[in-house]
Design an enzyme around this catalytic site. Structure first.
Site, mmCIF file in Angstrom:
data_model
loop_
_atom_site.group_PDB
_atom_site.id
_atom_site.type_symbol
_atom_site.label_atom_id
_atom_site.label_comp_id
_atom_site.label_asym_id
_atom_site.label_seq_id
_atom_site.Cartn_x
_atom_site.Cartn_y
_atom_site.Cartn_z
ATOM 1 N N ARG A 27 0.838 -1.213 0.000
ATOM 2 C CA ARG A 27 0.000 0.000 0.000
ATOM 3 C C ARG A 27 0.866 1.254 0.000
ATOM 4 O O ARG A 27 2.006 1.226 0.413
ATOM 5 C CB ARG A 27 -0.929 0.006 1.204
ATOM 6 C CG ARG A 27 -0.239 0.123 2.559
ATOM 7 C CD ARG A 27 -0.096 1.554 3.043
ATOM 8 N NE ARG A 27 0.734 1.678 4.224
ATOM 9 C CZ ARG A 27 2.024 1.958 4.190
ATOM 10 N NH1 ARG A 27 2.649 2.105 3.046
ATOM 11 N NH2 ARG A 27 2.713 2.078 5.309
ATOM 12 N N GLU A 33 -0.610 11.357 7.234
ATOM 13 C CA GLU A 33 0.577 10.642 7.727
ATOM 14 C C GLU A 33 0.797 10.918 9.210
ATOM 15 O O GLU A 33 0.712 12.059 9.653
ATOM 16 C CB GLU A 33 1.804 11.114 6.927
ATOM 17 C CG GLU A 33 2.805 10.025 6.688
ATOM 18 C CD GLU A 33 2.231 8.919 5.808
ATOM 19 O OE1 GLU A 33 1.885 7.865 6.368
ATOM 20 O OE2 GLU A 33 2.144 9.102 4.580
ATOM 21 N N HIS A 34 1.097 9.850 9.934
ATOM 22 C CA HIS A 34 1.267 9.922 11.396
ATOM 23 C C HIS A 34 -0.011 10.412 12.074
ATOM 24 O O HIS A 34 0.038 11.063 13.112
ATOM 25 C CB HIS A 34 2.465 10.808 11.776
ATOM 26 C CG HIS A 34 3.794 10.158 11.478
ATOM 27 N ND1 HIS A 34 4.374 9.249 12.333
ATOM 28 C CD2 HIS A 34 4.626 10.270 10.427
ATOM 29 C CE1 HIS A 34 5.528 8.847 11.817
ATOM 30 N NE2 HIS A 34 5.699 9.445 10.650
ATOM 31 N N ASP A 36 -2.669 8.027 12.261
ATOM 32 C CA ASP A 36 -3.436 6.831 12.684
ATOM 33 C C ASP A 36 -3.377 6.611 14.192
ATOM 34 O O ASP A 36 -4.398 6.356 14.821
ATOM 35 C CB ASP A 36 -3.064 5.564 11.892
ATOM 36 C CG ASP A 36 -1.613 5.153 11.964
ATOM 37 O OD1 ASP A 36 -0.786 5.922 12.502
ATOM 38 O OD2 ASP A 36 -1.289 4.046 11.477
ATOM 39 N N GLY A 122 10.906 -3.671 3.486
ATOM 40 C CA GLY A 122 11.523 -2.607 4.270
ATOM 41 C C GLY A 122 11.542 -1.255 3.580
ATOM 42 O O GLY A 122 12.262 -0.357 3.989
ATOM 43 N N GLY A 124 8.754 0.638 3.163
ATOM 44 C CA GLY A 124 7.631 1.458 3.592
ATOM 45 C C GLY A 124 6.375 1.224 2.767
ATOM 46 O O GLY A 124 5.405 1.969 2.879
ATOM 47 N N SER A 127 5.342 -4.397 3.216
ATOM 48 C CA SER A 127 5.496 -5.830 2.949
ATOM 49 C C SER A 127 5.068 -6.627 4.176
ATOM 50 O O SER A 127 4.543 -7.736 4.048
ATOM 51 C CB SER A 127 6.944 -6.160 2.580
ATOM 52 O OG SER A 127 7.814 -6.009 3.689
ATOM 53 N N ASP A 172 -2.224 0.053 7.635
ATOM 54 C CA ASP A 172 -1.695 -0.860 6.615
ATOM 55 C C ASP A 172 -2.571 -2.097 6.457
ATOM 56 O O ASP A 172 -2.969 -2.471 5.353
ATOM 57 C CB ASP A 172 -0.273 -1.298 6.973
ATOM 58 C CG ASP A 172 0.689 -0.139 7.023
ATOM 59 O OD1 ASP A 172 0.247 1.009 6.816
ATOM 60 O OD2 ASP A 172 1.885 -0.372 7.271
ATOM 61 N N TYR A 222 10.133 6.863 15.523
ATOM 62 C CA TYR A 222 8.684 6.610 15.446
ATOM 63 C C TYR A 222 8.089 6.572 16.852
ATOM 64 O O TYR A 222 7.084 7.247 17.129
ATOM 65 C CB TYR A 222 8.457 5.274 14.718
ATOM 66 C CG TYR A 222 7.006 4.899 14.524
ATOM 67 C CD1 TYR A 222 6.268 5.410 13.459
ATOM 68 C CD2 TYR A 222 6.373 4.021 15.391
ATOM 69 C CE1 TYR A 222 4.941 5.064 13.273
ATOM 70 C CE2 TYR A 222 5.050 3.662 15.214
ATOM 71 C CZ TYR A 222 4.337 4.177 14.152
ATOM 72 O OH TYR A 222 3.018 3.824 13.978
#
Ligand code: ADP
Ligand code: MG
Length: 380
Positions: A27, A33-34, A36, A122, A124, A127, A172, A222
């Site tokens: 996706r 962004e940031h 959720d 890896g 973003g 996966s 995701d 994060y």
């Protein structure tokens, strides 16, 4: 790899043909962004890259896992015993999903599963969540059951928290489980309410450019952002930053440290931009959508401080081209991918411009692919 090659690889690994194949895409997040983990909104699409999970039943009470992306690192567990995390590390993603399905009451079917993924690992593009959802669908099919998409997404998120121990949000797994072709998904991360937003203008294409860098900071960076947001919400007496608007944030500014204020300003602004972006997409106003993407990038770069030099360079190179509506980093940041919304007729020229600039700066190629809103997880 086509289906015959996948069947052949399965035969090599497990000595028989698979009975079914589950597919779960990667996706990208268009905007939001940031948000959720602040109970806000996100607007992701599923992409044209996917993890396939080919499966067949076994008669020895075991679950066998193999991945073409992890050769020589197969895993096997006895389903009579409680499932615990362990080596090889990658197997914790599917093992976690199996454990959560068992907790939810599913009698786990003994089976062999072979994974093959075209989602870069890896980068973003998630996966990890695509591996989880593919596992969930394969195990459910092997057990002859099904599960509502959002419930499966929550279960996969819980698996990622518990086994590989990554404190991910719900975005995701939700877009991968619920995505529909030609639609973006507006997801309210507070209550899981989802709305399919048509995203299928043939004159517009989304380019995804992979920096192929993962900066050291990522793990700690994060978690630190999450903590700063939660601290800001607590100081301002709200359950989550979702509950603030700009006026309330400005009124409470003195209660926050300078860093907390800037983090909160990003989140409050980004939630408003995400809702405005849905209006723009629904009105077919790609220029407006592009402006919101650029504002999102600037806020992530300056207030949230999760961009990096390579992402900024790709965004600048894309924005310098005719036919680019907007561009921004996507995903958690500190590396990973940037996206650009461009006129279909200009896609090749913009791709070329991004790659030429990137190679000149960093001495290596930056993979760029074009995608539309693809189908979410399904069986083939
Ligand atoms: P992203 O989700 O952005 O691609 P993550 O670090 O969250 O990156 O997840 C990558 C991890 O997921 C890998 O290190 C590996 O453990 C696991 N993984 C993903 N896809 C596969 C695959 N096809 N086969 C085996 N492991 C995979
Ligand atoms: Mg991931």
């Amino acid at each position: 790899m086509d289906i015959d090659e996948l069947n052949a690889a399965f035969g090599k690994a497990f000595g028989r043909r698979p009975v079914g194949v589950a597919v779960a895409p990667g996706r990208v997040n268009l905007i939001g962004e940031h948000t959720d983990y602040n109970d806000g909104f996100v607007l992701p699409i599923a992409v044209d890259l996917a993890t396939r999970a080919a499966w067949a039943p076994r008669d020895d009470g075991r679950l066998a896992l193999a991945s073409l992306q992890q050769p020589g690192k197969d895993a096997e567990i006895d389903l009579c015993e409680p499932i615990a995390p362990g080596e090889p590390a990658w197997s914790n993603y599917p093992k976690g999903v199996a454990a959560m399905l068992a907790t939810s009451g599913l009698e786990l079917p003994a089976c062999s599963i072979l994974f093959d993924s075209s989602v870069p690992i890896g980068s973003g593009l998630s996966s990890s969540a695509s591996l989880e959802v593919a596992t969930g669908l394969a195990l459910l099919a092997a057990a002859g059951k099904d599960m509502e998409g959002y419930k499966l997404a929550r279960l996969c998120q819980a698996a990622e928290h518990a086994f590989p121990e990554v404190p991910c949000g719900i975005m995701d797994q939700a877009i991968i489980a619920l995505g529909q072709a030609d639609h973006a998904l507006l997801l309210d991360c507070r209550d899981g309410q989802a709305r399919q937003v048509p995203f299928n203008d043939p004159d517009v294409v989304l380019l995804v450019a992979d920096t192929q860098v993962a900066h050291e900071l990522s793990g700690g960076g994060y978690a630190a952002r999450r903590d700063q947001c939660h601290a800001a919400a607590e100081k301002l007496n709200v359950a989550a930053l979702r509950d603030l608007n700009t006026g309330a944030l400005e009124a409470g500014r003195d209660h926050l440290t300078e860093v907390e204020y800037r983090r909160a300003r990003h989140v409050v602004g980004e939630i408003a931009r995400t809702l405005a972006a849905v209006d723009a997409v629904e009105a077919g106003d790609m220029a407006r959508f592009g402006e919101l993407m650029v504002a999102s990038h600037e806020s992530l770069r300056d207030d949230y401080e999760v961009s990096c030099e390579e992402l900024d360079a790709i965004v600048a190179a894309a924005l310098a081209c005719d036919g680019t509506f907007g561009a921004r980093m996507t995903g958690g940041g500190f590396g990973g991918c940037a996206i650009a919304l461009v006129r279909t007729a200009r896609a090749e020229a913009v791709t070329e411009a991004i790659q030429t600039d990137y190679e000149k700066r960093y001495g290596r190629r930056c993979p760029v692919f074009a995608t539309h809103a693809a189908q979410g997880a399904c069986y083939v």
